[in-house]
Write a protein that holds these residues in place. Sequence first.
Motif, PDB file in Angstrom:
ATOM      1  N   ASN A 174       0.817  -1.196   0.000  1.00  0.00           N
ATOM      2  CA  ASN A 174       0.000   0.000   0.000  1.00  0.00           C
ATOM      3  C   ASN A 174       0.862   1.262   0.000  1.00  0.00           C
ATOM      4  O   ASN A 174       0.550   2.238  -0.681  1.00  0.00           O
ATOM      5  N   GLU A 216      -6.184  -8.833  -1.878  1.00  0.00           N
ATOM      6  CA  GLU A 216      -5.584  -8.090  -0.780  1.00  0.00           C
ATOM      7  C   GLU A 216      -5.118  -9.054   0.302  1.00  0.00           C
ATOM      8  O   GLU A 216      -5.822 -10.007   0.629  1.00  0.00           O
ATOM      9  N   THR A 254      -3.225  -8.875   4.213  1.00  0.00           N
ATOM     10  CA  THR A 254      -2.705  -8.059   5.300  1.00  0.00           C
ATOM     11  C   THR A 254      -1.562  -8.790   5.973  1.00  0.00           C
ATOM     12  O   THR A 254      -1.678  -9.965   6.301  1.00  0.00           O
ATOM     13  N   LYS A 277      -0.820  -3.644   3.989  1.00  0.00           N
ATOM     14  CA  LYS A 277      -1.646  -4.403   3.056  1.00  0.00           C
ATOM     15  C   LYS A 277      -0.866  -4.531   1.754  1.00  0.00           C
ATOM     16  O   LYS A 277      -0.220  -3.589   1.305  1.00  0.00           O
ATOM     17  N   TYR A 280      -1.096  -5.943  -2.336  1.00  0.00           N
ATOM     18  CA  TYR A 280      -2.089  -6.134  -3.385  1.00  0.00           C
ATOM     19  C   TYR A 280      -1.473  -6.809  -4.608  1.00  0.00           C
ATOM     20  O   TYR A 280      -0.317  -6.565  -4.953  1.00  0.00           O
TER      21      TYR A 280
END
Length: 98
Positions: free
Chosen positions: A40, A69, A71, A76, A78
Amino acid sequence: MISKALSDPNRYRILMLLVKFERGEFEELCCNSPEEGLCNCDIVSTLEVNQSRVSYHMKELVDAGLVKEETRGKWKFYSLNRETLREYIRQMSLDYNL
């Protein structure tokens, strides 16, 4: 839902960042290696958009099924959901007789 997600220029730019990342064309990474997904923080710094806007756009892309996504700790990561993208492109080709 996918067309709506793609209609926003920032979300389209984010998808293109993910494409470049997966091709190995992303120059500098903040906190990850290529096999982990794009962090992120890399999206925020590359687009020069504040964190809350990036989070909003990422939620739209995840909800549309275009992006996966994950975590890890406070971050995070992607990656593209290639299966959804392929199906969307296939359906568009059928719908428009391409």
